[in-house]
Each structure stands twice: as C-alpha cells, then as structure tokens.
Scaffold this motif. Sequence first.
Motif, short mmCIF file in Angstrom:
data_model
loop_
_atom_site.label_atom_id
_atom_site.label_comp_id
_atom_site.label_asym_id
_atom_site.label_seq_id
_atom_site.Cartn_x
_atom_site.Cartn_y
_atom_site.Cartn_z
N GLY A 2 2.17 1.95 -11.89
CA GLY A 2 1.45 2.16 -10.64
C GLY A 2 0.30 1.19 -10.47
O GLY A 2 0.02 0.72 -9.37
N GLN A 3 -0.37 0.86 -11.56
CA GLN A 3 -1.50 -0.04 -11.50
C GLN A 3 -1.04 -1.47 -11.22
O GLN A 3 -1.69 -2.21 -10.50
N GLU A 4 0.08 -1.90 -11.76
CA GLU A 4 0.62 -3.24 -11.49
C GLU A 4 0.98 -3.38 -10.02
O GLU A 4 0.73 -4.41 -9.41
N GLY A 5 1.58 -2.34 -9.45
CA GLY A 5 1.96 -2.37 -8.04
C GLY A 5 0.74 -2.45 -7.14
O GLY A 5 0.72 -3.17 -6.16
N LEU A 6 -0.31 -1.71 -7.51
CA LEU A 6 -1.55 -1.72 -6.72
C LEU A 6 -2.21 -3.09 -6.80
O LEU A 6 -2.65 -3.62 -5.78
N LEU A 7 -2.27 -3.67 -7.99
CA LEU A 7 -2.86 -4.99 -8.16
C LEU A 7 -2.04 -6.05 -7.42
O LEU A 7 -2.60 -6.93 -6.78
N GLY A 8 -0.73 -5.93 -7.48
CA GLY A 8 0.15 -6.85 -6.77
C GLY A 8 0.02 -6.74 -5.27
O GLY A 8 0.33 -7.66 -4.53
N VAL A 14 -6.92 -9.80 -0.93
CA VAL A 14 -8.23 -10.36 -1.26
C VAL A 14 -8.20 -11.88 -1.14
O VAL A 14 -9.12 -12.49 -0.58
N LEU A 15 -7.15 -12.50 -1.63
CA LEU A 15 -7.02 -13.96 -1.53
C LEU A 15 -6.92 -14.39 -0.07
O LEU A 15 -7.53 -15.39 0.32
#
Length: 89
Positions: A2-8, A14-15
């Motif tokens: 879940g954290q990888e998906g959120l970061l992705g 943000v960029l």
Amino acid sequence: MGQEGLLGFILPLVLMFAVFYFLLIRPQQKRQKERNQMLDALQKGDKVVTIGGLHGTIVELTESNATLKVSENVRLTFERSAINTVVKD
C-alpha cells in the motif's frame, strides 16, 4: 504494498507541481514584481508607451492616474496601470 502505491501516486504529482512552479508561477511573479517597480518609479518627463500602443510624455502623475502629452495641445489621462513600458532615449 500500500505504501509503494501511495508513493508511486504522490511522487509524480509533487514533481509535476514543482515543474509548474519553476516554469510558470515563479517567472510570472518575477515579471509582476518588475512591472510594479517600473510603475512605482514613474516620473514627470518620462517617455512611455501605453498598453494600447500610444506614445507620450508624462506631464502629470497622481497615485492612480498619469496624464500624457501626446502632441503639442493634446493631453490624455490614463490609469497608471495602463502604462506598459518606459522608453529609454
């Protein structure tokens, strides 16, 4: 997982915001600051061009208005913000 998906998901946003800020927002703020400084520095006798393309010389200046001499007996009053550039001789 879940954290990888959120970061992705958040990282590209943000960029993208950073790119918009440095390519669009920041340069516009800089141009606006320079324009405000130019308007604040106006003086009698300055040769200027209005946003409509009219060339004249400032003969009277108030907080919000500028009176331009455009020919020998013609004086026109404009909003100070209608002045686009100061012409350098």
